[in-house]
Every structure is written in structure tokens, then in C-alpha cells.
Design a protein around this motif. Structure first.
Motif, PDB file in Angstrom:
ATOM      1  N   GLN A 191      18.919 -10.602  -3.622  1.00  0.00           N
ATOM      2  CA  GLN A 191      19.274  -9.599  -2.623  1.00  0.00           C
ATOM      3  C   GLN A 191      17.990  -9.016  -2.050  1.00  0.00           C
ATOM      4  N   LEU A 192      18.046  -8.647  -0.791  1.00  0.00           N
ATOM      5  CA  LEU A 192      16.887  -8.062  -0.123  1.00  0.00           C
ATOM      6  C   LEU A 192      16.547  -6.722  -0.774  1.00  0.00           C
ATOM      7  N   ILE A 193      15.290  -6.556  -1.152  1.00  0.00           N
ATOM      8  CA  ILE A 193      14.833  -5.315  -1.780  1.00  0.00           C
ATOM      9  C   ILE A 193      13.900  -4.610  -0.808  1.00  0.00           C
ATOM     10  N   ASP A 194      14.138  -3.327  -0.599  1.00  0.00           N
ATOM     11  CA  ASP A 194      13.267  -2.527   0.260  1.00  0.00           C
ATOM     12  C   ASP A 194      12.144  -1.974  -0.613  1.00  0.00           C
ATOM     13  N   TRP A 195      11.071  -2.751  -0.709  1.00  0.00           N
ATOM     14  CA  TRP A 195       9.947  -2.370  -1.565  1.00  0.00           C
ATOM     15  C   TRP A 195       9.297  -1.084  -1.080  1.00  0.00           C
ATOM     16  N   ALA A 196       9.273  -0.860   0.219  1.00  0.00           N
ATOM     17  CA  ALA A 196       8.661   0.356   0.775  1.00  0.00           C
ATOM     18  C   ALA A 196       9.436   1.595   0.346  1.00  0.00           C
ATOM     19  N   GLN A 197      10.715   1.459   0.138  1.00  0.00           N
ATOM     20  CA  GLN A 197      11.508   2.593  -0.337  1.00  0.00           C
ATOM     21  C   GLN A 197      11.283   2.812  -1.834  1.00  0.00           C
ATOM     22  N   ARG A 198      11.118   1.724  -2.579  1.00  0.00           N
ATOM     23  CA  ARG A 198      10.893   1.838  -4.028  1.00  0.00           C
ATOM     24  C   ARG A 198       9.504   2.384  -4.350  1.00  0.00           C
ATOM     25  N   TYR A 199       8.523   1.975  -3.560  1.00  0.00           N
ATOM     26  CA  TYR A 199       7.128   2.369  -3.807  1.00  0.00           C
ATOM     27  C   TYR A 199       6.542   2.940  -2.511  1.00  0.00           C
ATOM     28  N   PRO A 200       6.998   4.129  -2.111  1.00  0.00           N
ATOM     29  CA  PRO A 200       6.604   4.671  -0.802  1.00  0.00           C
ATOM     30  C   PRO A 200       5.113   4.957  -0.671  1.00  0.00           C
ATOM     31  N   ALA A 201       4.470   5.467  -1.706  1.00  0.00           N
ATOM     32  CA  ALA A 201       3.045   5.791  -1.599  1.00  0.00           C
ATOM     33  C   ALA A 201       2.213   4.522  -1.453  1.00  0.00           C
ATOM     34  N   VAL A 202       2.565   3.483  -2.195  1.00  0.00           N
ATOM     35  CA  VAL A 202       1.851   2.203  -2.092  1.00  0.00           C
ATOM     36  C   VAL A 202       1.935   1.688  -0.659  1.00  0.00           C
ATOM     37  N   PHE A 203       3.122   1.708  -0.098  1.00  0.00           N
ATOM     38  CA  PHE A 203       3.288   1.172   1.249  1.00  0.00           C
ATOM     39  C   PHE A 203       2.750   2.116   2.317  1.00  0.00           C
ATOM     40  N   GLN A 204       2.709   3.400   2.039  1.00  0.00           N
ATOM     41  CA  GLN A 204       2.118   4.328   3.002  1.00  0.00           C
ATOM     42  C   GLN A 204       0.621   4.053   3.128  1.00  0.00           C
ATOM     43  N   LEU A 205      -0.069   3.892   2.000  1.00  0.00           N
ATOM     44  CA  LEU A 205      -1.499   3.567   2.048  1.00  0.00           C
ATOM     45  C   LEU A 205      -1.698   2.174   2.632  1.00  0.00           C
ATOM     46  N   TYR A 206      -0.845   1.242   2.252  1.00  0.00           N
ATOM     47  CA  TYR A 206      -0.937  -0.120   2.803  1.00  0.00           C
ATOM     48  C   TYR A 206      -0.868  -0.085   4.329  1.00  0.00           C
ATOM     49  N   ASN A 207       0.094   0.654   4.864  1.00  0.00           N
ATOM     50  CA  ASN A 207       0.241   0.740   6.324  1.00  0.00           C
ATOM     51  C   ASN A 207      -0.950   1.434   6.977  1.00  0.00           C
ATOM     52  N   ALA A 208      -1.594   2.336   6.249  1.00  0.00           N
ATOM     53  CA  ALA A 208      -2.749   3.052   6.797  1.00  0.00           C
ATOM     54  C   ALA A 208      -3.999   2.173   6.832  1.00  0.00           C
ATOM     55  N   VAL A 209      -4.117   1.227   5.912  1.00  0.00           N
ATOM     56  CA  VAL A 209      -5.364   0.451   5.813  1.00  0.00           C
ATOM     57  C   VAL A 209      -5.232  -1.018   6.195  1.00  0.00           C
ATOM     58  N   LYS A 210      -4.021  -1.503   6.386  1.00  0.00           N
ATOM     59  CA  LYS A 210      -3.849  -2.942   6.615  1.00  0.00           C
ATOM     60  C   LYS A 210      -4.521  -3.441   7.891  1.00  0.00           C
ATOM     61  N   GLU A 211      -4.664  -2.594   8.877  1.00  0.00           N
ATOM     62  CA  GLU A 211      -5.260  -3.015  10.146  1.00  0.00           C
ATOM     63  C   GLU A 211      -6.775  -2.826  10.188  1.00  0.00           C
ATOM     64  N   LEU A 212      -7.341  -2.185   9.182  1.00  0.00           N
ATOM     65  CA  LEU A 212      -8.793  -1.983   9.173  1.00  0.00           C
ATOM     66  C   LEU A 212      -9.493  -3.325   8.995  1.00  0.00           C
ATOM     67  N   PRO A 213     -10.539  -3.563   9.776  1.00  0.00           N
ATOM     68  CA  PRO A 213     -11.246  -4.845   9.656  1.00  0.00           C
ATOM     69  C   PRO A 213     -11.959  -4.962   8.307  1.00  0.00           C
ATOM     70  N   THR A 214     -12.075  -6.196   7.843  1.00  0.00           N
ATOM     71  CA  THR A 214     -12.757  -6.459   6.573  1.00  0.00           C
ATOM     72  C   THR A 214     -13.798  -7.556   6.769  1.00  0.00           C
ATOM     73  N   HIS A 215     -14.611  -7.741   5.788  1.00  0.00           N
ATOM     74  CA  HIS A 215     -15.617  -8.783   5.713  1.00  0.00           C
ATOM     75  C   HIS A 215     -16.511  -8.803   6.950  1.00  0.00           C
ATOM     76  N   GLU A 216     -16.596  -9.951   7.618  1.00  0.00           N
ATOM     77  CA  GLU A 216     -17.501 -10.095   8.763  1.00  0.00           C
ATOM     78  C   GLU A 216     -17.120  -9.175   9.918  1.00  0.00           C
ATOM     79  N   ALA A 217     -15.830  -9.039  10.154  1.00  0.00           N
ATOM     80  CA  ALA A 217     -15.387  -8.178  11.260  1.00  0.00           C
ATOM     81  C   ALA A 217     -15.834  -6.741  11.024  1.00  0.00           C
ATOM     82  N   ARG A 218     -15.775  -6.296   9.785  1.00  0.00           N
ATOM     83  CA  ARG A 218     -16.215  -4.935   9.447  1.00  0.00           C
ATOM     84  C   ARG A 218     -17.730  -4.808   9.627  1.00  0.00           C
ATOM     85  N   ASN A 219     -18.455  -5.815   9.197  1.00  0.00           N
ATOM     86  CA  ASN A 219     -19.916  -5.778   9.307  1.00  0.00           C
ATOM     87  C   ASN A 219     -20.389  -5.776  10.756  1.00  0.00           C
TER      88      ASN A 219
END
Length: 148
Positions: free
Chosen positions: A80-108
Motif C-alpha cells: 500500500q502507498l505510504i505517505d513517508w512525509a506524513q510519518r516523518y515530517p521533520a525529515v522531509f521538511q529538511l529534505y525539501n529545504a536542502v534537496k535543490e541546493l547544489p553539491t560537489h562541482e556545482a557548489r564549488n
């Protein structure tokens, strides 16, 4: 006329046997797929638990941990489909805040001030959500593939 009936019975019997063989193969393939999914889920859950423990022990940064855990949770295949963002809201809140930040070469390649602004933004999000994320990491450390 009798020969026609005999030929029809032979053809129907052959088709029934062939259909039974195909159903048997299908059931075998479904069992193989089910076992492969269960093994994959078990490996994903093991990785999630390891990262959650590393976050609690400060061996893994919160941002890196939530990015990895979020992607692993999303990759789990559950009946069954599980809404992980509802189960772990803080994890997904931080994930959504940082997922678009550039990493590695793009960050440099970013100017120093922009990198510093992004670091401050990320650290502020981490600080605001740290307590809840660590509580959720404690729950994630107890996640079980069998309970999915």
C-alpha cells in the motif's frame, strides 16, 4: 463424426495442459519477483537504519542523512502507498529545504558569498529541526521490512 470429437478432445486437452504450464510459470515468476522485492526492501531498510543510527551518533550530518533516508524511503516498494512525509515530517521538511541546493562541482562553482548564504540557510534549517529529526531517526532505526 466420432473422429472429429476425438480430435477436439485432444486439442482441448493439449491447450488445457499448455495453459496449466503457463500458469505454473507465471506463479513461479511472481514468487521470484516477490522474493526479489522483499530482499531489496530489506537492504533498503538496513541502509535506512544504518544512516539513522549514524545521524544519532553524529557520524552523518543531518542534511546528508535526510537526503539519503528520504530517497531510500521513497524507493521502498510496499503493498500500500505510504505517505513517508506524513510519518516523518521533520525529515522531509529538511529534505525539501536542502534537496535543490547544489553539491560537489556545482557548489564549488558558486561565488563564496552565495555558498556561505546557502550554508547558513541549511544550518538554520538543521538547527530548527534537529530535535525532531533525531527523534524521527530513533524511530527509523527501528524500521522493519516485515512491518511494511
Amino acid at each position: 463424426m466420432v473422429w472429429l470429437a476425438v480430435v477436439a478432445v485432444i486439442i482441448v486437452s493439449a491447450l488445457a495442459i499448455y495453459a496449466a504450464l503457463l500458469v505454473g510459470r507465471l506463479m513461479g515468476q511472481q514468487k521470484v519477483i516477490k522474493n526479489a522485492v522483499a530482499k531489496r526492501n530489506q537492504n533498503l531498510v538496513t541502509d535506512i537504519r544504518y544512516i539513522a543510527k549514524a545521524m544519532q551518533e553524529d557520524r552523518c550530518g543531518l542534511s546528508e542523512g535526510v537526503i539519503r533516508i528520504s530517497n531510500l524511503l521513497i524507493a521502498l516498494q510496499t503493498p500500500q502507498l505510504i505517505d513517508w512525509a506524513q510519518r516523518y515530517p521533520a525529515v522531509f521538511q529538511l529534505y525539501n529545504a536542502v534537496k535543490e541546493l547544489p553539491t560537489h562541482e556545482a557548489r564549488n562553482k558558486l561565488p563564496l558569498q552565495q555558498r556561505m548564504r546557502q550554508d547558513l540557510q541549511r544550518e538554520a534549517e538543521e538547527k530548527a529541526l534537529e530535535k525532531q529529526i533525531l527523534q524521527e531517526a530513533e524511530a527509523l532505526e527501528k524500521l522493519s521490512a516485515e512491518a511494511l
